[in-house]
Scaffold this motif. Sequence first.
Motif, PDB file in Angstrom:
ATOM      1  N   ASP A   1      24.569  -7.735  69.053  1.00  0.00           N
ATOM      2  CA  ASP A   1      24.410  -7.377  67.650  1.00  0.00           C
ATOM      3  C   ASP A   1      23.515  -6.143  67.541  1.00  0.00           C
ATOM      4  OD1 ASP A   1      25.848  -9.668  67.018  1.00  0.00           O
ATOM      5  OD2 ASP A   1      24.067 -10.871  66.588  1.00  0.00           O
TER       6      ASP A   1
ATOM      7  N   LEU B   1      23.788 -12.779  64.569  1.00  0.00           N
ATOM      8  CA  LEU B   1      24.651 -12.820  63.400  1.00  0.00           C
ATOM      9  C   LEU B   1      25.385 -14.144  63.273  1.00  0.00           C
ATOM     10  CD1 LEU B   1      26.104 -11.255  61.018  1.00  0.00           C
ATOM     11  CD2 LEU B   1      27.926 -10.846  62.672  1.00  0.00           C
TER      12      LEU B   1
ATOM     13  N   ILE C   1      22.173  -6.892  59.811  1.00  0.00           N
ATOM     14  CA  ILE C   1      22.572  -7.138  61.190  1.00  0.00           C
ATOM     15  C   ILE C   1      24.076  -6.931  61.294  1.00  0.00           C
ATOM     16  CG2 ILE C   1      22.694  -9.649  60.781  1.00  0.00           C
ATOM     17  CD1 ILE C   1      21.852  -9.967  63.761  1.00  0.00           C
TER      18      ILE C   1
ATOM     19  N   GLN D   1      23.166 -16.879  61.901  1.00  0.00           N
ATOM     20  CA  GLN D   1      22.863 -16.683  60.483  1.00  0.00           C
ATOM     21  C   GLN D   1      24.080 -16.984  59.612  1.00  0.00           C
ATOM     22  OE1 GLN D   1      20.355 -13.537  59.022  1.00  0.00           O
ATOM     23  NE2 GLN D   1      19.965 -12.768  61.098  1.00  0.00           N
TER      24      GLN D   1
ATOM     25  N   GLY E   1      16.333 -12.989  61.431  1.00  0.00           N
ATOM     26  CA  GLY E   1      16.125 -12.398  62.736  1.00  0.00           C
ATOM     27  C   GLY E   1      16.947 -13.019  63.845  1.00  0.00           C
TER      28      GLY E   1
ATOM     29  N   ASP F   1      19.914  -9.270  57.227  1.00  0.00           N
ATOM     30  CA  ASP F   1      19.163  -9.966  58.278  1.00  0.00           C
ATOM     31  C   ASP F   1      18.055 -10.773  57.614  1.00  0.00           C
ATOM     32  OD1 ASP F   1      18.099 -10.835  60.629  1.00  0.00           O
ATOM     33  OD2 ASP F   1      17.176  -8.920  61.178  1.00  0.00           O
TER      34      ASP F   1
ATOM     35  N   ILE G   1      20.922  -3.862  64.709  1.00  0.00           N
ATOM     36  CA  ILE G   1      20.150  -3.899  63.482  1.00  0.00           C
ATOM     37  C   ILE G   1      20.152  -2.514  62.856  1.00  0.00           C
ATOM     38  CG2 ILE G   1      17.869  -4.299  62.460  1.00  0.00           C
ATOM     39  CD1 ILE G   1      19.203  -6.839  63.412  1.00  0.00           C
TER      40      ILE G   1
END
Length: 340
Positions: free
Chosen positions: A269, A217, A281, A220, A214, A211, A271
């Motif tokens: 998602d 997913l 993540i 990112q 933040g 991660d 964490i």
Amino acid sequence: MKKIGFLSFGHWTPSPQSQTQSAADALLQSIDLAVEAERLGMDGAYFRVHHFARQLASPFPLLAAVGAKTRRIEIGTAVIDMRYENPHYMAEDAGAADLIAAGRLQLGISRGSPEQVIDGWRYFGYRPVEGENDEGMGRRHTEEFLELLGGKGFARPNPRPMFSNPPGLLRLEPYSEGLRDRIWWGSASNGTAAWAAKLGMNLQTSTLKFDETGEPLHIQQAAQIRSFRAAWKKAGHARTPRISVSRSIFALIDDRDRGYFGRGGQEEDKIGFLDETTRAIFGRGYAAEPDVLIEQLRKDEAIAEADTLLLTVPNQLGVAYNVHVMEAILTTIAPALNWR
């Protein structure tokens, strides 16, 4: 258009609820599933590798067997943990499996995930060199493996060999032309994606990533893929790289689907921490009626960026049910999203 494959962890357990109760079941059903996937028109059969676990572990006998039983489908891994590998032995095994499959091997490798035992690679006889950690050892093994796949001779021949040698230094055999371009790196961070691009490896991204921002997913991962492409371009490689993402996707077609996956709980998602300092993540799963599922998947930015989608399959539910799962994606979801 996307290539669509399945990814199996090859779980097995002697539980009465499992259709895969032994290691033999996991291996033989994996071969059967690959044959059925080819019949359906799937593009790839991929297998995860975990040591010290009731899962698939030694990939090359399985890859060779699948290669011998199929004719078209890509055959791969996602991923082999390079901390456990002897690059020389692996180059021979990979070359043999690729020749059996007539050049269809797509080999995913990586530093690996947290394992079942502490420092399991030590039991395989490997130690980091001075000043190196296990991650560095995995990368070192990877670079040695890639060098060997280049096919250059490096070993001085015996002046009195049992069999005659070709002239010059000798390489490992069997050698499979083109396999070097079909090596993928399973990346969990933007930095390792750029490192893989520099070395000319394709990119695999899974349902887990460090991660780093933040964000969800898929956002990112989309940024990670764009970073990989930028690094690839900067490195000046001639060919176009390939990129895969893995997802758990289930179209709720019948009562079986709704019974297994229709209860929710995977819509967000999650964490977690891989160790004391590494925040990760874990991606959501997708399970919905086809019309809802299509709209959900349309918003997944990482899938949109990738050329290959790997569907994680619940192998312990049996070959027949997993064929149903794959067929549902191919017939009800893929055409609506222009993947087919």
